[in-house]
Motif scaffolding. Structure first.
Motif, PDB file in Angstrom:
ATOM      1  N   TRP A   1       9.842   3.899 -16.699  1.00 20.41           N
ATOM      2  CA  TRP A   1      11.758   3.643 -16.908  1.00 20.41           C
ATOM      3  C   TRP A   1      12.510   3.614 -15.675  1.00 20.41           C
ATOM      4  O   TRP A   1      13.331   3.265 -16.264  1.00 20.41           O
ATOM      5  N   HIS A   2      12.192   4.503 -15.085  1.00 18.27           N
ATOM      6  CA  HIS A   2      12.723   4.691 -14.189  1.00 18.27           C
ATOM      7  C   HIS A   2      12.413   4.115 -12.767  1.00 18.27           C
ATOM      8  O   HIS A   2      13.194   4.750 -11.379  1.00 18.27           O
ATOM      9  N   PHE A   3      11.537   3.519 -12.282  1.00 16.75           N
ATOM     10  CA  PHE A   3      11.042   3.376 -11.250  1.00 16.75           C
ATOM     11  C   PHE A   3      10.618   1.621 -10.772  1.00 16.75           C
ATOM     12  O   PHE A   3       9.380   1.154 -11.836  1.00 16.75           O
ATOM     13  N   HIS A   4      11.545   0.927 -10.388  1.00 18.59           N
ATOM     14  CA  HIS A   4      11.083  -0.494 -10.121  1.00 18.59           C
ATOM     15  C   HIS A   4      10.763  -0.993  -9.609  1.00 18.59           C
ATOM     16  O   HIS A   4      11.267  -0.277  -7.762  1.00 18.59           O
ATOM     17  N   VAL A   5      10.551  -2.016  -8.588  1.00 15.20           N
ATOM     18  CA  VAL A   5       9.794  -2.695  -7.478  1.00 15.20           C
ATOM     19  C   VAL A   5      10.369  -3.657  -7.599  1.00 15.20           C
ATOM     20  O   VAL A   5       9.774  -5.432  -8.581  1.00 15.20           O
ATOM     21  N   LEU A   6      10.842  -4.994  -6.545  1.00 13.96           N
ATOM     22  CA  LEU A   6      11.421  -6.147  -5.963  1.00 13.96           C
ATOM     23  C   LEU A   6      10.954  -6.291  -5.174  1.00 13.96           C
ATOM     24  O   LEU A   6      11.018  -6.146  -4.145  1.00 13.96           O
TER      25      LEU A   6
ATOM     26  N   GLU B   1       0.737  -1.410   0.376  1.00 11.36           N
ATOM     27  CA  GLU B   1       0.250   0.006  -0.055  1.00 11.36           C
ATOM     28  C   GLU B   1       1.045   1.459  -0.152  1.00 11.36           C
ATOM     29  O   GLU B   1       0.553   2.024  -0.666  1.00 11.36           O
ATOM     30  N   SER B   2       1.743   1.535   0.819  1.00 14.34           N
ATOM     31  CA  SER B   2       2.698   2.337   1.055  1.00 14.34           C
ATOM     32  C   SER B   2       3.678   2.199  -0.769  1.00 14.34           C
ATOM     33  O   SER B   2       3.595   3.706  -0.833  1.00 14.34           O
ATOM     34  N   THR B   3       4.028   1.319  -0.979  1.00 15.64           N
ATOM     35  CA  THR B   3       5.023   1.511  -2.089  1.00 15.64           C
ATOM     36  C   THR B   3       3.859   2.219  -3.225  1.00 15.64           C
ATOM     37  O   THR B   3       4.858   2.109  -4.313  1.00 15.64           O
ATOM     38  N   SER B   4       2.257   1.624  -2.872  1.00 18.24           N
ATOM     39  CA  SER B   4       1.703   2.408  -4.292  1.00 18.24           C
ATOM     40  C   SER B   4       1.431   3.514  -4.095  1.00 18.24           C
ATOM     41  O   SER B   4       1.409   4.200  -5.026  1.00 18.24           O
ATOM     42  N   ARG B   5       1.045   4.770  -2.937  1.00 18.36           N
ATOM     43  CA  ARG B   5       1.095   5.584  -2.651  1.00 18.36           C
ATOM     44  C   ARG B   5       2.570   6.382  -2.808  1.00 18.36           C
ATOM     45  O   ARG B   5       2.576   7.087  -4.207  1.00 18.36           O
ATOM     46  N   ILE B   6       3.626   5.491  -2.775  1.00 14.27           N
ATOM     47  CA  ILE B   6       5.461   6.159  -3.386  1.00 14.27           C
ATOM     48  C   ILE B   6       5.302   6.164  -5.008  1.00 14.27           C
ATOM     49  O   ILE B   6       5.814   7.482  -5.192  1.00 14.27           O
TER      50      ILE B   6
ATOM     51  N   LEU C   1       2.320  -7.170  -6.358  1.00 16.00           N
ATOM     52  CA  LEU C   1       2.658  -5.613  -7.764  1.00 16.00           C
ATOM     53  C   LEU C   1       2.154  -5.845  -9.114  1.00 16.00           C
ATOM     54  O   LEU C   1       0.982  -4.112  -9.431  1.00 16.00           O
ATOM     55  N   TYR C   2       1.205  -6.170  -9.355  1.00 21.97           N
ATOM     56  CA  TYR C   2       0.454  -6.169 -10.726  1.00 21.97           C
ATOM     57  C   TYR C   2      -0.994  -5.817  -9.771  1.00 21.97           C
ATOM     58  O   TYR C   2      -0.997  -5.143 -10.828  1.00 21.97           O
ATOM     59  N   ARG C   3      -1.670  -6.220  -9.174  1.00 24.56           N
ATOM     60  CA  ARG C   3      -2.988  -5.825  -8.951  1.00 24.56           C
ATOM     61  C   ARG C   3      -3.000  -4.102  -8.628  1.00 24.56           C
ATOM     62  O   ARG C   3      -4.313  -3.160  -8.804  1.00 24.56           O
ATOM     63  N   ARG C   4      -1.693  -4.065  -8.425  1.00 21.81           N
ATOM     64  CA  ARG C   4      -1.905  -2.170  -7.783  1.00 21.81           C
ATOM     65  C   ARG C   4      -1.638  -1.474  -9.304  1.00 21.81           C
ATOM     66  O   ARG C   4      -1.044  -0.701  -9.198  1.00 21.81           O
TER      67      ARG C   4
END
Length: 179
Positions: free
Chosen positions: A29-34, A12-17, A41-44
């Protein structure tokens, strides 16, 4: 280009960020999450890290090219010095030996790289296993302040490091231990 690493505890926090970074001009292209939670991640609609960012493919291919070039040169020089009668070595055949050696070593390096996590991500292995999310934010000099402004509004996101987006083929990590 610099890469900033941040750790968050929940998606949830990652989604807001992610939303705020996009609003401040940072593209997918410049923002990725592991994350272990790839479906979350896909749903959000959060841009996930690619295999090239999570696996050690590029790094190991570069190392393979270096090792292949050295190995090919050694073989070509040995054949040139020995001068076997059945296989006279010319400049063209020497270059062919070096070229084939480089291509083979790049292929082997890529296969090895698929089996290992990226040498830059390895230090976050335990955090990722505990369920944390790793944000990879690639910034140019003029974007740095905008990213820090967004991230300062999110104290739940902890800065975990800073590095470069460029791989270093001279960084040899042959033994990855338990990871």
């Amino acid at each position: 280009m610099k890469r900033l690493y941040y750790l968050t505890e929940d998606l949830e926090s990652t989604s807001r960020i992610s939303t705020e970074l996009h609003q401040s001009g940072i593209t997918d292209w410049h923002f990725h999450v592991l994350s272990k939670d790839k479906s979350g991640l896909y749903r959000r609609h959060i841009h996930t890290a690619t295999g090239f960012q999570s696996r050690d493919i590029i790094h190991r291919c570069e190392q393979g090219a270096l090792i292949g070039a050295i190995g090919g040169l050694v073989v070509a020089l040995m054949l040139w010095l020995i001068e076997p009668t059945a296989f006279p070595i010319s400049m063209a055949s020497g270059l062919l030996i070096v070229g084939v050696s480089i291509l083979f070593a790049i292929w082997v390096g890529g296969m090895v790289g698929l089996a290992h996590e990226n040498y830059k991500i390895k230090r976050f292995h335990d955090d990722l296993e505990r369920g944390r999310n790793l944000l990879l934010i690639d910034v140019q000099g003029h974007q740095r302040d905008a990213v820090f402004e967004v991230m300062n509004r999110h104290p739940e996101a902890k800065i975990a490091g800073e590095g470069s987006t460029v791989t270093n083929p001279f960084n040899f990590h042959f033994f990855y231990g338990k990871h």
